[in-house]
Design a protein around this motif. Structure first.
Motif, short mmCIF file in Angstrom:
data_model
loop_
_atom_site.label_atom_id
_atom_site.label_comp_id
_atom_site.label_asym_id
_atom_site.label_seq_id
_atom_site.Cartn_x
_atom_site.Cartn_y
_atom_site.Cartn_z
N TRP A 387 -29.61 8.81 -12.43
CA TRP A 387 -30.25 7.53 -12.73
C TRP A 387 -29.39 6.59 -13.56
N SER A 388 -28.22 7.05 -13.98
CA SER A 388 -27.44 6.23 -14.90
C SER A 388 -26.32 5.49 -14.18
N GLY A 389 -26.35 5.45 -12.86
CA GLY A 389 -25.32 4.76 -12.10
C GLY A 389 -25.27 3.28 -12.46
N PRO A 390 -24.09 2.67 -12.27
CA PRO A 390 -23.92 1.28 -12.69
C PRO A 390 -24.96 0.32 -12.14
N ASP A 391 -25.20 0.39 -10.84
CA ASP A 391 -26.13 -0.57 -10.25
C ASP A 391 -27.55 -0.34 -10.77
N ALA A 392 -27.93 0.95 -10.85
CA ALA A 392 -29.27 1.28 -11.32
C ALA A 392 -29.47 0.82 -12.78
N LEU A 393 -28.43 1.01 -13.60
CA LEU A 393 -28.56 0.65 -15.01
C LEU A 393 -28.68 -0.87 -15.16
N LEU A 394 -27.87 -1.58 -14.41
CA LEU A 394 -27.94 -3.04 -14.49
C LEU A 394 -29.32 -3.53 -14.04
N ASN A 395 -29.85 -2.88 -13.00
CA ASN A 395 -31.20 -3.23 -12.56
C ASN A 395 -32.22 -3.03 -13.67
N ARG A 396 -32.06 -1.96 -14.43
CA ARG A 396 -33.00 -1.70 -15.52
C ARG A 396 -32.91 -2.81 -16.57
N ILE A 397 -31.69 -3.17 -16.92
CA ILE A 397 -31.53 -4.18 -17.96
C ILE A 397 -32.06 -5.53 -17.48
N GLU A 398 -31.77 -5.84 -16.22
CA GLU A 398 -32.25 -7.11 -15.68
C GLU A 398 -33.78 -7.13 -15.65
N TRP A 399 -34.36 -5.99 -15.30
CA TRP A 399 -35.82 -5.92 -15.27
C TRP A 399 -36.40 -6.00 -16.69
N ALA A 400 -35.74 -5.36 -17.64
CA ALA A 400 -36.20 -5.41 -19.03
C ALA A 400 -36.23 -6.86 -19.51
N LYS A 401 -35.20 -7.61 -19.10
CA LYS A 401 -35.15 -9.02 -19.49
C LYS A 401 -36.31 -9.79 -18.86
N GLU A 402 -36.58 -9.48 -17.59
CA GLU A 402 -37.71 -10.11 -16.89
C GLU A 402 -39.03 -9.80 -17.59
N LEU A 403 -39.20 -8.54 -17.95
CA LEU A 403 -40.43 -8.14 -18.63
C LEU A 403 -40.52 -8.85 -19.97
#
Lengths: 455, 406
Positions: A387-403
């Motif tokens: 789950w810590s792959g680059p694309d997945a991690l960036l998606n998490r951060i982008e979603w966190a910002k959205e939230l």
């Protein structure tokens, strides 16, 4: 707030809801085990619509549809029934998965829910198989949830005999070549369920079985299929499809009939290799990606000693000192991550809950996971690196910002973090949050932080 | 003025400015076989090989295919290749590759899988098992011998790698972002929080690096996440994914191996012939492949792409104007490095008596032979590794060749 309470909530639970860490009390282990007394909750429809249907009803609907389609195919200009059917099914599947997600966001028994997720993933059925789309949610409701604090044998039987598993691993079409049905229709064995039962569900890939055993178990399971009338469970045993004669599985002779299959499953459930396999997976889930050998040994001993009592297994994990080590733990899976985020911000707070949950589901999928939609019978991976792959991690951060953008400006984000993380909140994260321009940014930083990405 | 992350990156890169976001070149090529590129395109859902590569010279073709048979003349005529085989009218760019002798077409080809489940078929195709699917992918197992196991050498165009790239060797993954991006300052602050978490720190740095490399592929980025989700993906428009992959592969410091997915081939109903459902999907694929070729630029000359599906479909149409799950089908090898312009097929005709179970194309060539041929001749892998590690117990399946100019 004690460190142990925070660890209990984040590692064994699904992340803290507002006030949750404070409510754990002085005995975190008792708080966790107490959640299993009344079993797991069942997801309820979010839209207030009709209740979710039992497996038997869903099977009768599926089979009725198949008959209809055969009729339509014979006509000259059929509409596109497949597309229409799966559109409806897709909606039903999403409706059930939304309810399941929302239960994770709000449940007061997060440890019970974690166990549901673990076992559901162990006995993977996946909507990637179109035939199984209708039934995967019922599978979890009927085969997994009632059994998380029962015995492994009961869960294995319930799982194997559920129509979702029969469809997903093709046993519904597993027919004894020398059975009456096999001889008439020239149909034969399908080894899929027999193989995965031993490789994934019980013994493990190195658990001591051969290709001949796979064929033997497949033969033993012939005749197990969907109930053509639906019935109450959707499962039915058809003697005319069962391979006649004695069948030898791993050195033991099984003498036919439905009972042979039940006995074979019971024997597999109590095999020492199964104890070893389950103990390893359980330790990886609740202790660490690379758990200490003595932790695995304790779980294995518990499984063997209690005959596969799953409550005792959970208790052994809860009592393991290695499980209480604070500090960088396992990476949360996408499901665990979005769930913990919605819990810490105290969802729901008004608006269209159904729509909100579906949006979180889409985000979770983008991070790489979706409930009951694993890519293979192996289920979703359960180690951090998945789950810590680059694309997945960036998606998490982008979603966190959205939230974060949805957080009202009057929220005290640092208080949310203190309450939701307790002593697990790092000084760096707290300081960064304090200097953030808006509460939304501060929450986004919290959700992006290492201590929140991990559990 | 609020700049988004990519605009800032673009400015920084254009000015040659050194910043923390302008990550150092981290790709080491000591062990890489030259600068060759190898791409696998997985067509998930079982492509109808007789639609993509119609054997129009076969005397039984028109009769067994019925209304799925393609015309040889007129507006929707198939592209003839050699009098015997053709390409579907939608595959215009692939026909261009054929004319440039950059395309080899395979027929009656299949993985060792002989049943008809998508999942199992894909698992066999991707894991490279002999009798059953394995837990990791053959291409992942090939990375170490190729010296590409450091995480930068192989790229999945997906949120997480498909089974073909799954395993102990590290790989990277990339998809066009589908969300409005957080600003650079925010990512900097998050990165600072990862100071004591080496895994997350490295992962975020690589994500930003990959995004920067993909920057140029993003010019026509849709405005909203919803537009993007509708437009792009294995089931939607393939061009952004294929162009993005091409741009990343083209870079000197980019990956050397990539896997892409394209879905939408499970044509059980209303498949269509020269026009219709499958024709539209093939057109999308053809456009994607052309976009990848353009994006690769000069690196196209060093590229080999294998495009394969989990199994073929029934020879005859079913009652719904479509085809059901079959066995053998078509596969493709193309790229500037390929010695193409030929059809490799042990063709035995289309009469029911030669079909598998009276309904499917018979499997006469093992797909692994093609994969092995490319890995051996193009990527320089040793036969020992191919027979034992990459495709276990496959000693009996010889690498196909020659597929490349000597």
């Amino acid at each position: 707030m004690s460190l142990e309470a925070a660890v209990a909530v984040h590692r064994f639970g699904l992340g803290a809801r507002p006030g949750e860490i404070g409510s754990v009390g002085p005995k975190p282990r008792a708080w966790l085990m107490g959640q299993l007394d009344s079993g797991a909750d069942q997801p309820q429809p979010l839209d207030g619509g009709p209740a979710f249907l039992p497996g038997g009803t869903l099977v009768s609907q599926l089979l009725a549809y198949r008959r209809e389609r055969q009729m339509e195919r014979k006509e000259a200009n059929p509409p596109d029934p497949v597309k229409m059917f799966f559109k409806v099914l897709g909606q039903q599947f999403l409706r059930e998965m939304a309810a399941r997600m929302a239960l994770g966001f709000t449940t007061q028994k997060p440890f019970a829910e974690q166990l549901v997720w673990f076992w559901s993933n162990h006995f993977t059925v996946s909507a990637t198989n179109p035939a199984a789309i209708t039934l995967v949610a019922a599978f979890e409701r009927e085969a997994i949830r009632p059994n998380i604090a029962g015995t492994f044998e009961d869960m294995l039987l319930a799982s194997t005999r559920h129509p979702a598993m029969q469809l997903y691993l093709d046993n519904a079409q597993n027919i004894g070549p020398d059975s009456l049905a096999g001889l008439i229709a020239h149909k034969g064995l399908n080894e899929n369920l027999g193989r995965e039962l031993m490789e994934l569900h019980t013994l493990g890939v190195d658990g001591g079985y051969t290709q001949a055993d796979v064929i033997a178990l497949a033969k033993i399971l012939t005749g197990w299929s969907l109930d053509k009338d639906g019935g109450t469970t959707g499962f039915h045993y058809y003697p005319a499809r069962h391979e006649p004669g004695d069948i030898v599985l791993r050195g033991k002779t099984y003498s036919g009939g439905e009972e042979a299959g039940i006995q074979a499953l019971k024997d597999l459930a109590h095999d020492p290799a199964t104890a070893r396999h389950i103990a390893g997976k359980f330790a990886v889930h609740f202790i660490a990606d690379d758990p200490p050998a003595e932790s695995v040994a304790r779980l294995e001993a518990s499984f063997n000693r209690t005959g596969g009592n799953l409550r005792a297994l959970a208790e052994t994990a809860v009592n393991d000192p290695a499980a209480w080590k604070p500090g960088p733990g396992k990476m949360r899976s996408p499901m665990e991550y979005t769930t913990a985020a919605l819990r810490i911000v105290g969802w729901p707070q008004g608006g269209d809950r159904d729509k909100q949950v579906k949006s979180v589901m889409a985000a979770t999928k983008m991070m790489g996971e979706f409930p009951m939609l694993a890519p293979s019978p192996k289920g979703w991976p359960d180690v951090s690196e998945a789950w810590s792959g680059p694309d997945a991690l960036l998606n998490r951060i982008e979603w966190a910002k959205e939230l974060g953008n949805r957080i009202p400006p009057n929220v005290d984000a640092v208080a949310v973090a203190d309450e939701g993380m307790g002593p697990l909140l790092g000084a760096d994260t707290r300081a960064a949050m304090k200097s953030a321009a808006t509460p939304g940014d501060a929450v986004a930083l919290l959700l992006s932080s290492p201590e929140f990405q991990r559990r | 003025m609020m700049l988004d992350r990519r605009s800032i990156l673009k400015t920084a890169l254009a000015a040659g400015a050194a910043s923390v976001w302008d990550a150092p070149i981290r790709f080491a090529f000591a062990n890489v076989p030259g600068d060759r590129r190898f791409v696998v395109v997985i067509l998930r859902g079982a492509l109808d090989g007789l639609a993509a590569v119609p054997p129009h010279g076969d005397p039984d073709y028109q009769s067994v295919r019925g209304k799925l048979a393609l015309d040889t003349t007129g507006t929707n005529a198939l592209h003839d290749l050699d009098g015997q085989f053709g390409l579907h009218p939608s595959l215009l760019n692939m026909k261009g590759m054929w004319d440039a002798k950059e395309l080899i077409v395979f027929h009656n080809i299949a993985s060792p899988y002989r049943d008809r489940s998508h999942f199992d078929g894909q698992a066999m195709l991707e894991s490279g098992g002999e009798s059953h699917a394995l837990g990791d992918g053959w291409l992942n197992r090939a990375l170490k011998p190729m010296g590409l196991a450091d995480g930068d050498g192989a790229l999945a165009i997906a949120a997480s790698p498909p089974l073909m790239l799954e395993g102990s060797a590290k790989v990277s993954s990339w998809l066009p972002a589908v969300m409005p991006e957080p600003d650079l300052a925010f990512l900097k602050r998050v990165s600072a929080l990862y100071a004591k978490d080496p895994v997350l720190r490295a992962s975020l740095a690589q994500a930003i690096d990959t995004e920067a490399k993909a920057d140029a592929a993003m010019d026509d980025k849709p405005k909203t996440a919803q537009q993007m989700a509708q437009r792009v993906g294995a089931y939607g428009d393939l061009t952004p994914l294929f162009a993005g992959a091409g741009r990343l592969l083209a870079r000197d410091d980019g990956p050397r191996v990539a896997v892409l997915d394209a879905s939408g081939w499970d044509t059980h109903v209303n498949e269509g012939a020269g026009d219709g459902q499958l024709a539209r999907r093939l057109r999308t694929l053809d456009a994607g492949l052309d976009a990848m070729k353009s994006a690769l630029g000069p690196a196209w000359k060093k590229t080999a792409v294998v495009m394969a599906t989990e199994f073929g479909r029934t020879v005859a149409p079913n009652g719904g104007g479509g085809t059901d799950h079959g066995t053998a089908g078509a596969a493709f090898l193309f790229g500037g490095a390929v010695a193409g312009g030929k059809v490799e097929a042990e063709w035995v005709g289309l009469k029911p008596s030669v079909l598998k179970d009276g309904r499917d194309q018979p499997p006469r060539t093992d797909l692994r032979a093609v994969f092995k041929g490319v890995l051996a001749d193009h990527m320089g892998m040793a036969r020992r590794d191919l027979d034992n590690t990459v495709f276990p117990d496959s000693g009996g399946v010889a690498a196909m060749g020659p597929l490349f100019a000597a």
